[in-house]
Design a protein around this motif. Sequence first.
Motif, PDB file in Angstrom:
ATOM      1  N   LEU A   7       6.022   3.763  -0.316  1.00 48.84           N
ATOM      2  CA  LEU A   7       7.399   3.134   0.021  1.00 48.84           C
ATOM      3  C   LEU A   7       8.332   5.046  -0.908  1.00 48.84           C
ATOM      4  O   LEU A   7       9.439   5.493  -0.584  1.00 48.84           O
ATOM      5  CB  LEU A   7       8.472   2.982  -1.139  1.00 48.84           C
ATOM      6  N   GLU A  55      11.456   6.957  -0.007  1.00 46.58           N
ATOM      7  CA  GLU A  55      12.496   7.549  -0.839  1.00 46.58           C
ATOM      8  C   GLU A  55      12.455   9.429  -0.924  1.00 46.58           C
ATOM      9  O   GLU A  55      13.384   9.549  -1.079  1.00 46.58           O
ATOM     10  CB  GLU A  55      11.655   7.311  -2.378  1.00 46.58           C
ATOM     11  N   TYR A  94      13.853   0.444   1.688  1.00 42.63           N
ATOM     12  CA  TYR A  94      12.844  -0.474   1.065  1.00 42.63           C
ATOM     13  C   TYR A  94      12.486  -1.381   1.749  1.00 42.63           C
ATOM     14  O   TYR A  94      11.304  -2.308   1.961  1.00 42.63           O
ATOM     15  CB  TYR A  94      12.857  -0.281  -0.300  1.00 42.63           C
ATOM     16  N   ARG A  95      13.136  -2.648   1.992  1.00 47.31           N
ATOM     17  CA  ARG A  95      12.821  -3.570   2.374  1.00 47.31           C
ATOM     18  C   ARG A  95      12.405  -4.174   3.328  1.00 47.31           C
ATOM     19  O   ARG A  95      11.810  -4.950   3.878  1.00 47.31           O
ATOM     20  CB  ARG A  95      14.501  -5.112   2.180  1.00 47.31           C
ATOM     21  N   SER A 154       4.295  -1.107  -5.866  1.00 49.97           N
ATOM     22  CA  SER A 154       5.643  -0.762  -5.205  1.00 49.97           C
ATOM     23  C   SER A 154       6.176   0.030  -6.842  1.00 49.97           C
ATOM     24  O   SER A 154       6.266  -0.696  -7.424  1.00 49.97           O
ATOM     25  CB  SER A 154       6.741  -0.273  -4.262  1.00 49.97           C
ATOM     26  N   ARG A 163       9.508   1.420  -6.956  1.00 54.13           N
ATOM     27  CA  ARG A 163      10.617   1.805  -6.188  1.00 54.13           C
ATOM     28  C   ARG A 163      11.708   0.821  -5.992  1.00 54.13           C
ATOM     29  O   ARG A 163      12.982   1.418  -5.485  1.00 54.13           O
ATOM     30  CB  ARG A 163      10.632   2.841  -4.837  1.00 54.13           C
ATOM     31  N   VAL A 164      11.280  -0.490  -6.256  1.00 57.31           N
ATOM     32  CA  VAL A 164      12.645  -0.851  -5.881  1.00 57.31           C
ATOM     33  C   VAL A 164      13.372  -1.153  -7.359  1.00 57.31           C
ATOM     34  O   VAL A 164      13.337  -2.003  -8.227  1.00 57.31           O
ATOM     35  CB  VAL A 164      11.752  -2.904  -5.491  1.00 57.31           C
TER      36      VAL A 164
END
Length: 437
Positions: free
Chosen positions: A129, A133, A152-153, A238, A240-241
């Motif tokens: 990700l 981003e 992201y999903r 990840s 970033r979530v």
Amino acid sequence: MRIKYSIPIVFFVALVIIEKENNIISRVSDKLALKQTPQTLVQPSRPASARPKANVSVTSQGKRSSDFMLMKRRLEDYSDYRPAAAAAAAVTSRRKDILLLATTRTGSSFVGEFFNQQGNNMFYLFEPLWHVEKMLTLDTGGTNATAAAKAYRDVLQKLFLCDFSLLESFIDPLPVDHVTASLFRRGSSSSLCGEAVCSPFVKGVFERYHCGNRRCGPLNLTLASETCREKEHRAIKSVRVRQLETLRPLAEDPRLDLKFIQLVRDPRAVLASRMVAFAAKYKNWKQWAADGDVHVDDDEVKKLRSNCNNIRMSAEMGLRQPAWLRGRYMLVRYEDVARFPMRKASQMYKFTGVPFTPQVKAWILKSTQASKEAGGIYSTQKNSTEQVEKWRFKLPFKIVQVVQKVCGPTLKLFGYKFVTSEEMLTDKSISLIEDIL
């Protein structure tokens, strides 16, 4: 005559029955609503002004205390996971999908290696990700939270299905014929450096994130996709979530058998580590640490509060085990991994239903007993027990107080003790971690 009077009577009786059934349905709906209420206590869209503040009342303190006890019980007693584990065992050939969620400087690269080192039947991806981003970053340096969460999903969903097409659209420069020399940290994924995806080296083509164990040319994402499909299990790391709830469609996708592992760390330790690793971005904090004058209304302090709240709300949702997360969520503290790496790795593997191989055990033994000279700030080979306490001798007490003020509920939920004096901060005989093992 009988027929003439019987019709109204039947009609009247029917009305009575319908009315009773409606009352019953109404009462059942009310009960269901009451049962569902605890699962909706954490609302991501709830305004900050409406959230309870730290130490407001005995009730709020009691709630946080019960949250920690719930976390403690879930980490001690794996009976909550056994039904899912038993179902998984019934279909031994079924693929396992694992998503390791964390934030930067929480030890996620180290924990991610637990799965990267698993062997030939694991396809592991390190921070895919990052590309998403980077592409969605605004001029202000942030991202549109709603747009980023959806991207992201969707990218994660495709990757767990071994489809790299959506990720390709975020890689800069765009891959040519599905070939790229720019995949972020390719060398951190053994799956992307294996013989099957190691194309001939091309002289003159610079690959920034090259493989360390062999000399490979640019990555062919079509070959990577094929390799992914050949593996029995898939794992992605990840940082970033922001909110676990945004990933609900992945948990409900019948094509996946997804398990979430959320890795957390003491926010005070995270800040100390970030001030070293990302010095340019944390120059305000470094200045405050030097002169002792902290601006609590600064955007950087607000950002820290927001990060802590996101981590806490995701964990609270996972610990409450709503239907879509039941048997799919595990919370892990970095401090426990650092102190008991083999034990925690074994628990994580048991939770995911993936075999805990001798190869992983050997890597853990080697990597947690590394000398002080081994690696740098991004290295996964360190003396792990030393990492737990280092922040206490790097972060001034004034900064610690600020973190405790803005991240108080998060500290309490995860069992991190508050520091009340400079002497307590540097006293190694006083543990700042509640024991849950």
